[in-house]
Design an enzyme around this catalytic site. Structure first.
Site, short mmCIF file in Angstrom:
data_model
loop_
_atom_site.label_atom_id
_atom_site.label_comp_id
_atom_site.label_asym_id
_atom_site.label_seq_id
_atom_site.Cartn_x
_atom_site.Cartn_y
_atom_site.Cartn_z
N THR A 1 0.82 -1.21 0.00
CA THR A 1 0.00 0.00 0.00
C THR A 1 0.85 1.26 0.00
O THR A 1 0.46 2.29 -0.54
CB THR A 1 -0.94 -0.03 1.22
OG1 THR A 1 -1.87 -1.09 1.04
CG2 THR A 1 -1.69 1.25 1.41
N SER B 1 1.31 -7.66 -1.00
CA SER B 1 2.05 -8.67 -0.23
C SER B 1 1.24 -9.93 0.06
O SER B 1 1.80 -10.92 0.50
CB SER B 1 2.62 -8.08 1.06
OG SER B 1 1.64 -7.94 2.06
N THR C 1 1.59 -4.37 4.18
CA THR C 1 1.40 -4.69 5.59
C THR C 1 0.88 -6.12 5.82
O THR C 1 1.06 -6.67 6.90
CB THR C 1 0.40 -3.72 6.26
OG1 THR C 1 -0.87 -3.85 5.60
CG2 THR C 1 0.88 -2.28 6.20
N ASP C 2 0.23 -6.70 4.79
CA ASP C 2 -0.49 -7.95 5.04
C ASP C 2 0.40 -9.12 5.45
O ASP C 2 0.03 -9.92 6.31
CB ASP C 2 -1.33 -8.34 3.82
CG ASP C 2 -2.56 -7.46 3.68
OD1 ASP C 2 -2.84 -6.66 4.60
OD2 ASP C 2 -3.28 -7.59 2.66
C1 SIN Z 1 -0.26 -5.32 0.90
O1 SIN Z 1 -0.04 -5.99 1.91
O2 SIN Z 1 0.52 -5.31 -0.08
C2 SIN Z 1 -1.50 -4.52 0.78
C3 SIN Z 1 -1.98 -4.00 2.08
C4 SIN Z 1 -1.06 -3.02 2.72
O3 SIN Z 1 0.10 -2.82 2.36
O4 SIN Z 1 -1.54 -2.39 3.71
#
Ligand code: SIN
Length: 324
Positions: free
Chosen positions: A15, A62, A95-96
């Site tokens: 993100t 991710s 973050t995932d």
């Molecule tokens: C991801 O994990 O690539 C999408 C969600 C995020 O980064 O918050």
């Protein structure tokens, strides 16, 4: 005049590199669109803190990261950390699954230089996007002598976490990350670093020579869940499985024959808990060869088991999982 620190920035997507159609959109956007140079361009002042060398390794959401990406990322980070001209490495990530990539890099990259993951909950196009401030924090941490020798870290939302402990604990909001029962280990203000517990850094470095990692699955054991899940994983030829049981790792009676069969077939099984914080309990009535995840959550127990199996030392898992 002191030499300006040199920080290598490795972008992998997420993100923090995401774009949306409107500034108010914080869901329904596309992650992993922008490369490393675009992330730096959003904050020209970063160059006053460190000389940055930017590269884009992946442009991924991710959720699509896999063990092959972990290997490629860790190999690249090791090469950058081995470069005498580089003082620290920053990795931007979604973050995932950040907690898994960061733990993998922590266990495999052998260096005293700071290796710092960061991410964002809002896309780069959002009003008050959190990415630029998180990137600034990560660069500060990577450039600060106070954070040397502490293993892989995660700088996000004004906190610094140990890769071993950090977990995404909320699906929305800027305060999405925490550390289970552990606390944030520091602040990203390098004048006030915190105390870090982030042991075993680089202890599985030998796994970086692997062409691929052994297959290990995680099974979430809901009330009344069928042990046929484990039979199916055994049938798939997986080398191991992490079983996320209720409570402190309580094994339902119905699962015991499937566990015995899997152990008998040579699978390495780890008993973990689906509860977000706290260690798995000791239970002498269970087979001694059923390993305990300690205080590692199932996702990180899987990373540790893959690395232990990659090094041909399943029992090494027990050292990695022992609660601190
Ligand atoms: C991801 O994990 O690539 C999408 C969600 C995020 O980064 O918050």
């Amino acid at each position: 005049m002191p030499r300006q620190p040199v920080i290598a920035l490795v972008a992998t997507g997420g993100t923090i590199a995401g774009t949306a159609d409107t500034p108010g959109a914080v869901t329904g956007y596309t992650a992993g669109v922008l490369g490393a140079e675009a992330l730096l361009a959003a904050f020209p002042g970063l160059g006053e803190i460190a000389a940055l060398r930017a590269e884009t390794l992946f442009s991924l959401d991710s959720k699509d990261m896999a063990p092959a990406h972990w290997l490629a990322l860790a190999q690249r980070v090791q090469a950058l950390a081995d470069d005498p001209a580089v003082d620290g490495v920053v990795i931007t990530h979604g973050t995932d699954t950040l907690e898994e990539s960061a733990f993998f890099v922590h266990l495999t990259v052998a260096t005293a230089k700071p290796v710092v993951f960061t991410a964002a909950m809002r896309p780069a196009t959002a009003l008050s996007a959190d990415g630029p401030m998180n990137l600034l924090a990560a660069v500060r941490v990577a450039a600060a002598p106070a954070f040397h020798g502490l293993g892989t870290l995660v700088a996000i939302n004004d906190r610094v976490y140990a890769a071993r402990d950090v977990q995404k604990q909320r699906t929305h909001g800027l305060d999405a990350f925490g550390a289970g029962e552990g606390a944030a280990v520091g602040r990203s203000d390098p004048a006030r670093p915190g105390l870090l517990v982030n042991r075993d850094g680089g202890s599985c470095a030998a796994a970086l020579a692997s062409a691929a990692l052994p297959a290990v699955e995680v099974l979430y054991v809901a009330a009344g869940a069928s042990p046929a899940l484990l039979d199916a994983v055994r049938g798939s030829g997986a080398a191991g499985a992490v079983l996320a049981f209720p409570g402190n790792g309580s094994v339902p009676e119905a699962w015991k024959p499937a566990i015995d069969a899997a152990l008998h077939a040579g699978m390495v099984l780890v008993r973990a808990s689906r509860v977000p914080a706290g260690p798995v309990g000791h239970d002498t009535r269970l087979p001694a060869s059923l390993l305990s995840a300690g205080d590692l959550p199932p996702s990180k127990a899987r990373v540790a088991l893959m690395l232990a199996l990659a090094c041909d030392r399943p029992q090494r898992f027990c050292t990695l999982a022992a609660p601190h």
